[in-house]
Design a protein around this motif. Structure first.
Motif, PDB file in Angstrom:
ATOM      1  N   UNK A  18       0.813  -1.212   0.000  1.00 38.44           N
ATOM      2  CA  UNK A  18       0.000   0.000   0.000  1.00 38.44           C
ATOM      3  C   UNK A  18       0.849   1.266   0.000  1.00 38.44           C
ATOM      4  N   UNK A  19       2.143   1.129   0.286  1.00 39.42           N
ATOM      5  CA  UNK A  19       3.048   2.286   0.394  1.00 39.42           C
ATOM      6  C   UNK A  19       2.544   3.260   1.456  1.00 39.42           C
ATOM      7  N   UNK A  20       2.101   2.699   2.569  1.00 40.37           N
ATOM      8  CA  UNK A  20       1.583   3.485   3.682  1.00 40.37           C
ATOM      9  C   UNK A  20       2.541   3.410   4.862  1.00 40.37           C
ATOM     10  N   UNK A  21       2.584   4.466   5.637  1.00 42.26           N
ATOM     11  CA  UNK A  21       3.253   4.427   6.933  1.00 42.26           C
ATOM     12  C   UNK A  21       2.278   3.835   7.951  1.00 42.26           C
ATOM     13  N   UNK A  22       2.783   3.521   9.116  1.00 42.59           N
ATOM     14  CA  UNK A  22       1.898   3.006  10.158  1.00 42.59           C
ATOM     15  C   UNK A  22       0.840   4.038  10.538  1.00 42.59           C
ATOM     16  N   UNK A  23       1.231   5.297  10.563  1.00 45.27           N
ATOM     17  CA  UNK A  23       0.284   6.371  10.890  1.00 45.27           C
ATOM     18  C   UNK A  23      -0.809   6.479   9.836  1.00 45.27           C
ATOM     19  N   UNK A  24      -0.454   6.325   8.572  1.00 42.78           N
ATOM     20  CA  UNK A  24      -1.447   6.405   7.496  1.00 42.78           C
ATOM     21  C   UNK A  24      -2.460   5.268   7.574  1.00 42.78           C
ATOM     22  N   UNK A  25      -2.010   4.058   7.940  1.00 40.84           N
ATOM     23  CA  UNK A  25      -2.953   2.957   8.107  1.00 40.84           C
ATOM     24  C   UNK A  25      -3.900   3.246   9.259  1.00 40.84           C
ATOM     25  N   UNK A  26      -3.369   3.751  10.366  1.00 43.51           N
ATOM     26  CA  UNK A  26      -4.217   4.074  11.515  1.00 43.51           C
ATOM     27  C   UNK A  26      -5.276   5.103  11.133  1.00 43.51           C
ATOM     28  N   UNK A  36     -19.147   4.074   9.753  1.00 42.53           N
ATOM     29  CA  UNK A  36     -20.199   3.179  10.254  1.00 42.53           C
ATOM     30  C   UNK A  36     -20.668   3.559  11.655  1.00 42.53           C
ATOM     31  N   UNK A  37     -20.329   4.784  12.077  1.00 48.82           N
ATOM     32  CA  UNK A  37     -20.811   5.263  13.355  1.00 48.82           C
ATOM     33  C   UNK A  37     -20.095   4.686  14.558  1.00 48.82           C
ATOM     34  N   UNK A  38     -18.913   4.110  14.345  1.00 43.94           N
ATOM     35  CA  UNK A  38     -18.106   3.588  15.445  1.00 43.94           C
ATOM     36  C   UNK A  38     -16.700   4.184  15.356  1.00 43.94           C
ATOM     37  N   UNK A  39     -16.595   5.503  15.613  1.00 40.95           N
ATOM     38  CA  UNK A  39     -15.294   6.165  15.452  1.00 40.95           C
ATOM     39  C   UNK A  39     -14.236   5.589  16.387  1.00 40.95           C
ATOM     40  N   UNK A  40     -13.030   5.463  15.876  1.00 37.27           N
ATOM     41  CA  UNK A  40     -11.892   4.982  16.655  1.00 37.27           C
ATOM     42  C   UNK A  40     -10.786   6.016  16.604  1.00 37.27           C
ATOM     43  N   UNK A  41      -9.823   5.898  17.496  1.00 36.21           N
ATOM     44  CA  UNK A  41      -8.723   6.860  17.573  1.00 36.21           C
ATOM     45  C   UNK A  41      -7.381   6.130  17.593  1.00 36.21           C
ATOM     46  N   UNK A  42      -7.229   5.185  16.670  1.00 34.80           N
ATOM     47  CA  UNK A  42      -5.972   4.458  16.591  1.00 34.80           C
ATOM     48  C   UNK A  42      -4.843   5.394  16.155  1.00 34.80           C
ATOM     49  N   UNK A  43      -3.670   5.163  16.716  1.00 32.43           N
ATOM     50  CA  UNK A  43      -2.482   5.928  16.359  1.00 32.43           C
ATOM     51  C   UNK A  43      -1.397   4.973  15.881  1.00 32.43           C
ATOM     52  N   UNK A  44      -0.261   5.516  15.529  1.00 33.59           N
ATOM     53  CA  UNK A  44       0.850   4.704  15.009  1.00 33.59           C
ATOM     54  C   UNK A  44       1.207   3.570  15.950  1.00 33.59           C
ATOM     55  N   UNK A  45       1.122   3.802  17.269  1.00 35.88           N
ATOM     56  CA  UNK A  45       1.519   2.772  18.240  1.00 35.88           C
ATOM     57  C   UNK A  45       0.641   1.528  18.130  1.00 35.88           C
ATOM     58  N   UNK A  46      -0.670   1.715  17.834  1.00 39.04           N
ATOM     59  CA  UNK A  46      -1.569   0.555  17.690  1.00 39.04           C
ATOM     60  C   UNK A  46      -1.146  -0.298  16.505  1.00 39.04           C
ATOM     61  N   UNK A  47      -0.823   0.337  15.386  1.00 40.20           N
ATOM     62  CA  UNK A  47      -0.388  -0.400  14.199  1.00 40.20           C
ATOM     63  C   UNK A  47       0.909  -1.131  14.481  1.00 40.20           C
ATOM     64  N   UNK A  48       1.797  -0.494  15.218  1.00 37.44           N
ATOM     65  CA  UNK A  48       3.069  -1.134  15.578  1.00 37.44           C
ATOM     66  C   UNK A  48       2.824  -2.411  16.383  1.00 37.44           C
ATOM     67  N   UNK A  49       1.841  -2.353  17.299  1.00 34.22           N
ATOM     68  CA  UNK A  49       1.499  -3.543  18.092  1.00 34.22           C
ATOM     69  C   UNK A  49       0.928  -4.641  17.194  1.00 34.22           C
ATOM     70  N   UNK A  50       0.065  -4.254  16.234  1.00 41.10           N
ATOM     71  CA  UNK A  50      -0.497  -5.250  15.318  1.00 41.10           C
ATOM     72  C   UNK A  50       0.605  -5.930  14.508  1.00 41.10           C
ATOM     73  N   UNK A  51       1.550  -5.155  14.055  1.00 37.18           N
ATOM     74  CA  UNK A  51       2.647  -5.711  13.255  1.00 37.18           C
ATOM     75  C   UNK A  51       3.542  -6.625  14.080  1.00 37.18           C
ATOM     76  N   UNK A  52       3.629  -6.341  15.361  1.00 31.18           N
ATOM     77  CA  UNK A  52       4.488  -7.168  16.225  1.00 31.18           C
ATOM     78  C   UNK A  52       3.821  -8.467  16.645  1.00 31.18           C
TER      79      UNK A  52
END
Length: 445
Positions: A18-26, A36-52
């Motif tokens: 996707x040529x995305x940074x972790x922040x861009x995916x978040x 869909x009416x379920x707003x989230x506030x994921x940040x780069x750290x959440x993506x880092x945890x998913x990748x790990x």
């Protein structure tokens, strides 16, 4: 000793593709959640945890897959992203059984929030016309009463009446009625014994009703639910050899996509509808070309957009020289498409002019569309600095708003309140905000 997590190589591979940074995916995942009416506030750290190796929550997994599918313009599966297969991922239900299941869920108030949370997907697999023709299973079940053209005409009449209620009062109450009719009556007819011509006519009538029910779901902002109804409409239209409803449904799916800002997906659907209707009449051709113009304009392709608009105008000229078809694409609809093209291409004054002409030409029975489009016109009038004119237009929309039950109309009125909040010292704006509060539109303090 804690077990070491295994890095998610699948998700990492998709992120690189996707040529995305972790922040861009978040950010993309948060955008899907907001839809869909379920707003989230994921940040780069959440993506880092998913990748790990940390497994995202179930809702987050769906949003991650949809965000990546949109970016890559192809379906992204759970397995590809390193996620476990979703529960209940067995063989798909047959067309009639699936329709019953969908309708029953839509009828049940306790299930509405779940259905409403279904994601709009740009990676949805759309069956091509050759794939759906004759694909639907045989419906004859033996124990069900034999049907004739009388039952087909009754379904057609019911669809027309529900459509009329939707046009005049909005679909909030009409859609559950349509879902109930699909489950309790139409499904039984689809299983009944009938001559081949009657069976095809019934499938065609059911496809029309599924399309209408999906359209009403769009009006409530239930975009994932709408897609499910639209897919059923495509299956039934193909089985009935009904090119018109098949193309109408693809066109409706394109309208849904472009209104959500997915221009490339909308263009693909509009092109597919045009390709599937080589013998379309001039009125359908005008609608398809108008939708292609809007989609092309959203993609910034001015030359293509204007070419399609000229094609739509020529087709409309031919259609208007023939018998009038009340309730289908008409000059008001054409001017709305021109307004959308002008807006997407940055001609805001031209967009306002075209919207005003569209509003002038619209039949009075289309009250829901009137409220929505007047609201949109006013927003664009305010955008070019015409506050007093915008207030007059919004006032006209408010005249009809109290009797319309529509999610999209609610959205336009909430936007009115938000935009006018900064003009409270203006007498017209103040009066309008007071009127809005009196009819139940939420007004900020």
């Amino acid at each position: 000793m804690a077990q070491q997590k295994t890095p998610n190589e699948g998700l990492a591979r998709l992120l690189r593709e996707a040529a995305w940074s972790e922040t861009q995916l978040a950010t993309a995942v948060n955008r899907v959640g907001t839809e869909v009416g379920r707003p989230t506030k994921y940040e780069q750290s959440a993506v880092s945890h998913w990748l790990s190796g940390t497994m995202p929550r179930k809702e987050a997994r769906a949003a991650i897959l949809e965000a990546l599918s949109r970016r890559l313009f192809r379906p992204v599966t759970h397995a590809e992203a390193g996620f476990p297969a979703p529960e209940g991922n067995g063989s798909p239900l047959g067309t009639v059984e699936g329709l019953i299941d969908l309708g029953r869920q839509d009828m049940d108030p306790s299930r509405r929030s779940i259905l409403g949370a279904a994601l709009f997907s740009v990676a949805l697999t759309i069956p091509d016309w050759p794939d759906v023709v004759g694909r639907v299973e045989a419906f004859a079940a033996g124990e069900v009463t034999r049907i004739g053209m009388g039952e087909v005409q009754m379904v057609e009449a019911m669809t027309e009446r529900v459509s009329g209620l939707d046009d005049e009062f909005g679909g909030r109450h009409a859609r559950p009625m349509a879902a109930s009719f699909l489950v309790n009556t139409v499904a039984g007819y689809l299983k009944a014994q009938a001559p081949d011509n009657v069976r095809k006519a019934m499938m065609s009538a059911a496809a029309d009703l599924c399309y209408l029910t999906g359209y009403m779901a769009v009006d409530e902002g239930l975009h994932g639910l709408a897609q499910r109804y639209y897919l059923k409409a495509l299956e039934l239209a193909g089985a009935a050899d009904d090119h018109l409803t098949y193309c109408t449904t693809l066109r409706g799916m394109s309208v849904q996509a472009v209104d959500l800002g997915h221009g490339q997906h909308a263009m693909r659907l509009a092109d597919a509808a045009a390709a599937a209707s080589p013998q379309a009449g001039p009125r359908m051709r005008a609608f398809l070309a108008g939708q292609q113009a809007h989609s092309a304009a959203q993609l910034g392709n001015a030359e293509e957009a204007l070419r399609f608009m000229r094609e739509a105008e020529r087709a409309m000229d031919v259609a208007e020289s023939q018998a009038k078809a009340f309730g289908s694409y008409d000059p008001s609809s054409l001017m709305y498409h021109l307004a959308q093209v002008r807006h997407e291409l940055g001609d805001e004054a031209g967009a306002v002019e075209s919207m005003q002409e569209s509003n002038r030409l619209r039949h009075s029975v289309y009250r829901r569309a009137k409220v929505r489009h007047l609201g949109l016109t006013a927003e664009r009038q305010l955008g070019i600095g015409h506050l007093e004119a915008a207030c007059l237009t919004w006032g006209e929309a408010l005249d009809d708003y109290p009797v319309v039950q529509s999610g999209r109309c609610d959205e336009r009125m909430r936007e009115m309140v938000s935009l006018l909040s900064r003009y409270r010292k203006n007498d017209q704006a103040k009066t309008l905000l007071e009127r809005a509060k009196a009819v139940g539109v939420p007004v900020a303090a």
